[in-house]
Design a protein around this motif. Structure first.
Motif, short mmCIF file in Angstrom:
data_model
loop_
_atom_site.label_atom_id
_atom_site.label_comp_id
_atom_site.label_asym_id
_atom_site.label_seq_id
_atom_site.Cartn_x
_atom_site.Cartn_y
_atom_site.Cartn_z
N PRO A 45 -13.96 2.21 36.44
CA PRO A 45 -13.19 3.45 37.39
C PRO A 45 -11.83 3.46 37.01
N GLY A 46 -11.17 2.22 36.89
CA GLY A 46 -9.73 2.28 36.95
C GLY A 46 -9.16 2.17 38.43
N VAL A 47 -8.11 2.68 38.59
CA VAL A 47 -7.32 2.68 39.82
C VAL A 47 -7.03 4.07 40.47
N VAL A 48 -6.79 4.16 41.80
CA VAL A 48 -6.43 5.09 42.40
C VAL A 48 -5.27 5.03 43.22
N ARG A 64 1.39 1.88 45.61
CA ARG A 64 0.25 1.18 45.99
C ARG A 64 -1.11 1.60 45.18
N HIS A 65 -1.88 1.05 44.61
CA HIS A 65 -2.94 1.22 44.15
C HIS A 65 -4.26 0.57 44.36
N PHE A 66 -5.35 0.81 44.43
CA PHE A 66 -6.46 0.14 44.89
C PHE A 66 -7.66 0.57 44.00
N THR A 67 -8.77 -0.28 44.09
CA THR A 67 -10.06 -0.02 43.46
C THR A 67 -11.18 0.07 44.55
N ALA A 68 -11.70 0.91 44.57
CA ALA A 68 -12.65 1.22 45.77
C ALA A 68 -13.87 0.05 45.75
N GLY A 69 -14.24 -0.71 46.96
CA GLY A 69 -15.54 -1.31 46.78
C GLY A 69 -16.79 -0.53 47.20
N ALA A 70 -17.97 -1.03 46.89
CA ALA A 70 -19.10 -0.33 47.09
C ALA A 70 -19.33 0.29 48.58
N PRO A 71 -20.04 1.72 48.67
CA PRO A 71 -20.36 1.84 50.11
C PRO A 71 -21.64 1.13 50.37
N ARG A 72 -22.60 1.66 51.36
CA ARG A 72 -23.73 1.15 51.59
C ARG A 72 -24.65 1.42 50.36
N VAL A 73 -25.28 0.63 50.00
CA VAL A 73 -26.22 0.53 48.86
C VAL A 73 -27.69 -0.30 49.49
#
Length: 739
Positions: free
Chosen positions: A302-305, A721-730
């Motif tokens: 996904p890259g970064v946001v 600042r940049h971030f990559t999102a961790g997984a939501p509830r799965v």
């Protein structure tokens, strides 16, 4: 000299099993270990039922290993000469399982009962149970995890040595990150135990064992055929088939097929893995082990946001950045090991291994900051590894005292071809070649370690030498006609790393001891950074630890204070492709871990590590390391006689404190709760796994650097600042069929 001296002692001094007792911890050290190791290599000599009180009443994870045992983590395999519990109706016989003898405070063995307490759907889930270790998967399901341990930002493996069933995982001089350790080929159901050696205090620890070493032992859970099919959110599908033909859990074959659309844009993946192992009795005291595997994956990243894009509403929390990121990986591995016939207390093992791996990876972390056509990089890395190991252990007498001696020799040759090219974001075509290199890197090593018990005291002394030779051909070096008129540059380098290992142990009781340890570790260099004739530099680490451990039937506990000094450190900022040299750095901290089985059916493993990492010259914190890591794995198993079934409940809790970032910023705190519930009746089992139960919006990776994702905006070097999102509830549901 140390190696020569120990080798001379091992051949000249008479082998013997002393009869004199050296204190409470010495009573079970010599004959018991000899018998156990004989049973490990020659299970056909296992005698039937022992007298009461001498059987396997204590679970293997709870047994206190002999402090004078000579087995090393590199060789130790479970000693299991009898059928597992499911083979009821057969004559019961003694089960003798060998766990490595702990010789420092922070050595931990994590067994299958702990691994089964929480969801383990991939290699990241397995690694998170290691005390103090953070495993981050911020760039897709096919890329090597980013690791943090003991104040080290180990990136993708440069400071943590990983080994699976005897196969080395870390890749030298990798194009993406030094020590690149891709563990995604592991089928989690096959991980029987983890042997963790934090620090660099043991002689068997080699390249990249700076913060520690993690070794995985493989085995199948049950005899027969097992099918496990999983359906989950985001169109996740997974099938695992395991075959164990006999009583030996170490002889198996397993295959995994898995694919998913991922929890957001550009997070889909598909992979297939095969692992098979056979333990063979060749007769006349000779035994062999063969381990092989193949793995292939294709994944998106996904890259970064950018945080300011999120706050302005231009991006969502789970957005991707550019469409073309991701990659493909394939890996094929084979290991053949032979245990030679025993001679008295002497044991010798020979191993040969080969690995073929290739990676194609595309990512763009900075957008259009460098070039209006885009900053996307495609990296390829094709590697072949051939290696040999010889390990010899025996007990000798020195000054009428028993000495446990361990010797090791080995060599590894890596052949590598790697490229790096820039591509346009508009159509993916290449417009610049940056790297095109062929590398040959050879590491030849030898080590020796001896342990001498004196009453309640025990002294350990060892040493290790690694000779590294590198040959490099840079096809693109000096190619730019504006500056040079040549094409290509060949060079070679050579260097030797000498490391000392030492330890002192004092037994307070039969199960409680104090430890002091010292060790030198190293990290090999990136080959392309070396000049012609350079004394191939190693990153040297000098580490020390004071601690205590208690190993009981229902409770095991370790606690330590540690420190590591790195003389000329660096870290590679993979987001912008730059190596940052920092000079001397210092890591300090405290760690503790506990394994408890307080009640029938209850298993718990708790750990916490607090660390600090600073640049000595500037007295400033190193960026990205994890100052606080805590983990809890708790499981409960309850038979239900009314329906002839077994109910299992478990949870895994992770806490990661704020990590320092560049420019005096800090990351967010992470708290994750994973749970599972399973019901088994006969041959059928149904399991529900829920990861991130609280549906926390957490950030798997956070970074600070300059970027430009809008090509129409003005270029700027102002960090953001940049971030990559961790997984939501799965949530996922797994049906198991045991035949």
């Amino acid at each position: 000299m140390l190696l020569i001296a120990f080798a001379t002692l091992s051949t000249c001094l008479p082998s013997a099993i002393p009869t004199a007792q050296e204190g409470p911890r010495q009573e079970v050290t010599n004959l018991a270990v000899t018998e156990a190791t004989q049973q490990q290599q020659q299970p056909e000599l296992q005698q039937p039922t022992e007298a009461p009180g001498e059987t396997d009443a204590t679970p293997p994870e709870q047994q206190t290993p002999s402090s004078d045992a000579v087995a090393s983590p590199a060789e130790q395999q479970p000693l299991e000469a009898t059928p597992p519990p499911e083979a009821t109706g057969k004559q019961r016989s003694t089960v003798v399982r060998g766990t490595r003898p702990a010789q420092s405070a922070a050595e931990v063995t994590i067994g299958r009962d702990i691994l089964d307490t929480a969801p383990r759907m991939n290699a990241t889930d397995v690694l998170r149970v290691v005390p103090g270790l953070v495993a981050s998967q911020h760039s897709g399901e096919g890329k090597a995890q980013q690791l943090f341990l003991r104040g080290f930002d180990a990136l993708h493996g440069q400071d943590v040595e990983l080994n699976v069933g005897g196969l080395p995982v870390n890749e030298v001089s990798h194009i993406h990150a030094l020590g690149y350790a891709d563990t995604n080929f592991i089928i989690p159901e096959l991980v029987q135990s983890l042997e963790v050696t934090e620090g660099s205090y043991r002689a068997f620890q080699g390249d990249f064992a700076v913060a520690g070493t993690v070794r995985m032992d493989l085995g199948a859970r049950e005899k027969g055929v097992e099918f496990a099919g999983t359906l989950g959110q985001f169109n996740t599908r997974r099938l695992v088939v395991t075959v164990r033909p006999g009583e030996d859990p170490g002889t198996f074959a397993a295959a995994e097929l898995s694919e998913s659309d991922g929890f957001g844009p550009q997070r889909g993946y598909g992979r297939a893995a095969l692992l098979a192992q056979a333990n063979l009795d060749l007769g006349h005291g000779l035994s062999a082990r063969v381990l092989g595997g193949s793995y292939i994956t294709r994944f998106d990243s996904p890259g970064v946001v950018r945080v300011d894009d999120l706050e302005a509403g231009r991006r969502t929390f789970y957005s991707g950045s550019f469409d073309r990121q991701g990659g493909t990986v394939s890996k094929h591995q084979l290991l053949i090991g032979v245990d030679l016939p025993r001679e008295g207390t002497a044991r010798t093992r020979l191993e040969a291994f080969g690995i073929l791996s290739d990676l194609r990876l595309r990512n763009n972390f900075t957008g259009y900051r460098v070039d209006d056509r885009g900053d996307g990089l495609e990296q390829t890395h094709d590697g072949s590894t051939l290696g040999l190991r010889a390990e010899h252990r025996r007990q000798v007498t020195l000054f009428d005292r028993p000495v446990a001696l361990e010797l090791g020799l080995g060599g590894r040759r890596d052949g590598i071809h790697q490229t790096q090219r820039r591509y346009r974001e508009t159509d993916g075509t290449f417009f610049a070649d940056e790297v095109d290199a062929n590398l040959t890197q050879t590491d030849v090593w030898g080590y020796a370690e001896a342990r001498l018990p004196l009453g309640r005291w025990a002294f350990r002394l060892g040493g290790r030498a690694d000779a590294l030779g590198v040959e490099v051909f840079d096809a693109l070096a000096f190619r730019d006609p504006r500056y040079y008129d040549g094409q290509g540059y060949s060079r070679s380098a050579f260097g030797v790393h000498w490391g000392a290992k030492a330890g002192v142990e004092y037994a307070l009781t039969d199960t409680w001891a104090l430890f002091a340890s010292y060790g030198d570790g190293f990290r090999s260099p990136q080959a392309r950074s070396l000049a012609e004739g350079e004394q191939a530099p190693f990153v040297n680490v000098h580490g020390a630890e004071l601690g205590t451990r208690m190993d009981g039937e229902r409770l095991s506990f370790q606690a330590s204070v540690f420190g590591s000094q790195v003389a000329d450190d660096f870290f590679f900022d993979h987001t912008v492709g730059t190596t940052v040299f920092t000079g001397e750095t210092l890591r300090t901290g405290v760690s503790a871990s506990l394994q408890a089985r307080p009640l029938e059916g209850v298993t718990a493993a708790l750990s916490a590590t607090v660390a600090n990492a600073t640049v000595t010259r500037a007295n400033a914190k190193l960026p990205y390391f994890a100052p606080l890591v805590a983990r809890a794995d708790i499981g409960w198993e309850k038979p239900l006689p009314g329906i002839d079934a077994v109910l299992s409940l478990g949870t895994g809790l992770t806490l990661i404190g704020p990590r320092p970032l560049p420019y005096d910023e800090y990351s967010h705190t992470v708290f994750l709760a994973d749970v599972q519930a399973a019901l088994r009746r006969g041959a059928l089992a149904l399991r529900l796994d829920v990861k991130n139960l609280l549906n926390t919006r957490w950030r798997d990776g956070e970074f600070v650097y300059s970027s430009r994702f809008d090509p129409t905006a003005q270029p700027s070097l102002v960090p953001a600042r940049h971030f990559t999102a961790g997984a939501p509830r799965v949530a996922s549901l797994t049906l198991e069929v045991h035949l």
